[in-house]
Design an enzyme around this catalytic site. Structure first.
Site, PDB file in Angstrom:
ATOM      1  N   GLU A 175       0.824  -1.223   0.000  1.00 36.12           N
ATOM      2  CA  GLU A 175       0.000   0.000   0.000  1.00 36.12           C
ATOM      3  C   GLU A 175       0.854   1.269   0.000  1.00 36.12           C
ATOM      4  OE1 GLU A 175      -2.939  -0.208   3.121  1.00 36.12           O
ATOM      5  OE2 GLU A 175      -4.050  -1.809   2.111  1.00 36.12           O
ATOM      6  N   GLU A 294      -5.672  -8.405  -0.416  1.00 35.81           N
ATOM      7  CA  GLU A 294      -6.400  -8.033   0.803  1.00 35.81           C
ATOM      8  C   GLU A 294      -7.853  -7.804   0.416  1.00 35.81           C
ATOM      9  OE1 GLU A 294      -4.979  -5.079   3.555  1.00 35.81           O
ATOM     10  OE2 GLU A 294      -2.871  -5.504   3.088  1.00 35.81           O
TER      11      GLU A 294
END
Length: 503
Positions: A175, A294
Site C-alpha cells: 500500500e 487483501e
C-alpha cells in the site's frame, strides 16, 4: 408466496479460465492477536512443541489455504527482518508505528516458515520498501532461498534451518500509495524502487514471482493514475499487480451492502484495463495478472480499536465479530473473484485468525465465524475450470446502480467429473423464494451429488465461543436434475453450493 426466477446459461465450451488455487489464499500480519494468541501461543494447552496452536492448525487445514501472505500489511513498511531471526533471547522488542504497538519478535520468519509446513500452505512474503529498499529485499531473499555458501544463507543455517525455504512469491512493499504508510511514495518513486528491487531479486533467484502494489482501494484519489504510472516503471520486473478492498455496512443498509459485489467487479475490470493499456504502451508480450491480496468485510471493530492503549503488545485489535450478512457478502466476493479467474490468480482473505478473520481463539478454544463457511465450501469445491456463466435474473436498485438479485458462477472439474454451482440470493424479503434453473444437457449422466445451503432468518446472527453453531450450513438443499434440466428453490438471503457428479 412471490417467486423470482433466475436462469443460468452454462456451456462447457465457453470457459473463462482455470482456477489458480492461490485465489484461496489468506493473510497473517503481525497485528493484534493474529500471531500471538492466534497461530502461536506457547503457554496454551493447545500448543505443540513449537508453541503453534494445534486447534488453529486444524481449522486452517479445513479451509485448504494454498498460500498465506506475511508479515504484512502495514507492519511490513517498518519491518527489519533481521530482528525476527536468530536466538529468541537476542531478538529486540521493537516499535511498530503502523499499529502503535510493541513487537516482541518472539515469532519470526523462520517460525512462520515452519508454521506454513504444518498448515500445509506456502508463504507469500512481503519485503519492506517503505523504510528500507533493494539491499534488505535482496538479503532476505538470500537468507530464504539460497542453499548455502553466502553470508545470509549460512546465517540461516547457523540459526538452525539447514535447507532453504524456497519462497517463490514476493510482494514488493504494501500500500505504498497510502499516506498512512511508513515510507509513503509517489507512484513514480514507488515504480522505480519496485523495478530495481524486483530486478535485483530476480537476478538472485530467477524462479521467483513478484507482486507490485496497486491502489489501496478503489476510493483512493490517485486510483488509476497510480497503477498506470507505477506499472510504466516496473512492468518488466513484476508479474502481478495488487488490489485491496474492504467493505462495511455502517449505514445498516443490507441491500446496498450486498451490492458491493458490483463495485468489486468494476474495480477488477478497471484494473485489468489499466494493466492492458500499459502492456500496449510498453509493446509488452506478457499480461500483468492480478493479486487481490487483501479483501474482506471490515468495520465492526473500528470504534473499539480507538480505545486501545498505545505501545501495548498484541492487543485485541481489529477483532470483527462477523454476522450472517457478512458471510453472504464474502460468498459473493469469492464468486466475483472466480468470475475473473483468467486474470485474478492470487487472492488473500485478510486475515486468517482473530484479526478480521474466519477463525477466533481464546485461552479455552477456537471457533468458526460465519464467514468461515463460504470460504471453506468455495475453497474446497471451487477448483477446476470457471465457465462463462450468464445469468438471467431480476435486478434491484442500489447505491452501485442496477444490482442482480443473484450472484453465481459454475466451475467444471474434468478430473473429478463434477460441476459445481455457487450462488448467493441477495433478495432480503423472507416471503419470497427464487426459482433457479439451468439447462445442463451437455453434462450427460450427471446427477445432483449435494446441495449445501447457508441460510438464517436473522442477518445479524453471529457465532460465538458459547454458541459456535448458530450460523452453519446444512446439506438439505432441494436441487433436482431431470432430463438435463436443473431446478432448485433458493430461499431469501441464502448461499448455495450445488455439486453435480457424473455417474
Amino acid at each position: 408466496m412471490i417467486l423470482k426466477k433466475a436462469t443460468l446459461h452454462v456451456n462447457k465450451h465457453f470457459q473463462i479460465g482455470e482456477v489458480d488455487n492461490r485465489i484461496y489464499g489468506s493473510f497473517i500480519e503481525h497485528l493484534g492477536r493474529a500471531v500471538y494468541e492466534g497461530i502461536y501461543q506457547p503457554d496454551s494447552p493447545f500448543a505443540d512443541e513449537q508453541g503453534m496452536r494445534k486447534d488453529v492448525l486444524d481449522l486452517v487445514e479445513q479451509l485448504n489455504v494454498p498460500v498465506v501472505r506475511y508479515p504484512g500489511g502495514n507492519f511490513v513498511s517498518g519491518y527489519r527482518w533481521e530482528d525476527s531471526v536468530g536466538p529468541k533471547e537476542e531478538r529486540p522488542s521493537t516499535i511498530d508505528l503502523a499499529w502503535r504497538v510493541i513487537e516482541s519478535n518472539q515469532f519470526g520468519f523462520n517460525e512462520f516458515m515452519d508454521w506454513t509446513k504444518k498448515a500445509k500452505t506456502e508463504c507469500m512474503m512481503a519485503v519492506n520498501l517503505g523504510t528500507r529498499g533493494i539491499e534488505a529485499a535482496k538479503n532476505i531473499l538470500e537468507y530464504s532461498n539460497i542453499k548455502g555458501g553466502s553470508y545470509y544463507s549460512d546465517l540461516r543455517r547457523k540459526h538452525g534451518w539447514e535447507e532453504p525455504h524456497n519462497v517463490k512469491l514476493w510482494c514488493l512493499g504494501n500500500e505504498m500509495d497510502g499516506p498512512w504508510q511508513e515510507g509513503h511514495k509517489t507512484a513514480y518513486e514507488y515504480g522505480r524502487l519496485a523495478s530495481e528491487a524486483g530486478r535485483a531479486m530476480k537476478m538472485l533467484d530467477p524462479t521467483i514471482e513478484t507482486v507490485a502494489c496497486g491502489s489501496s482501494s478503489l476510493t483512493m484519489p490517485t486510483f488509476g493514475t497510480w497503477e498506470d504510472t507505477a506499472l510504466m516503471e516496473c512492468y518488466d520486473q513484476v508479474d502481478y499487480l495488487s488490489l485491496h478492498q474492504y467493505y462495511g455496512n455502517r449505514e445498516n443498509n443490507s441491500a446496498d451492502f450486498l451490492a458491493n459485489t458490483v463495485a468489486m467487479d468494476q474495480f477488477i475490470k478497471q484494473v485489468i484495463s489499466i494493466c492492458d493499456a500499459v502492456k500496449a504502451k510498453k509493446r509488452g508480450k506478457k499480461d500483468i495478472h492480478l493479486s487481490f491480496d487483501e479483501w474482506n468485510v471490515w468495520y465492526h471493530s473500528n470504534e473499539q480499536d480507538q480505545k486501545i492503549e498505545p505501545w501495548s503488545q498484541h492487543p485485541h485489535q481489529l477483532e470483527d465479530v462477523y454476522n450472517f450478512e457478512d458471510a453472504l457478502l464474502v460468498a459473493g466476493m469469492m464468486i466475483t473473484l472466480l468470475r475473473h479467474a483468467n486474470r485474478v490468480k492470487i487472492a488473500c482473505l485478510a486475515q486468517l485468525v482473530n484479526v478480521i478473520a474466519p477463525i477466533m481463539t481464546s485461552d479455552t478454544g477456537a471457533w468458526k465465524q460465519t464467514i468461515y463457511y463460504p470460504f471453506e465450501l468455495i475453497s474446497n469445491l471451487g477448483r477446476g475450470t470457471v465457465l462463462n456463466t450468464e445469468i438471467q435474473v431480476p435486478f434491484y436498485e442500489s447505491k452501485h446502480g442496477d444490482t442482480p438479485f443473484l450472484d453465481s458462477v459454475a466451475i467444471m472439474n474434468e478430473e473429478y467429473e463434477t460441476l459445481t454451482i455457487f450462488a448467493v440470493n441477495k433478495d432480503l424479503k423472507p416471503s419470497e423464494e427464487m426459482e433457479l434453473s439451468a439447462d445442463l444437457r451437455q453434462f450427460e449422466n450427471y446427477i445432483v451429488d449435494k446441495h449445501v445451503v447457508l441460510v438464517h432468518d436473522d442477518l445479524k446472527a453471529v457465532n460465538t465461543e458459547e454458541n459456535p453453531n448458530n450460523v452453519t450450513p446444512h446439506a438439505n438443499g432441494n436441487a433436482t436434475l431431470e432430463n438435463g434440466h436443473l431446478q432448485a428453490m433458493l430461499p431469501a438471503q441464502s448461499f448455495h453450493v450445488i455439486t453435480l457428479k457424473k455417474q
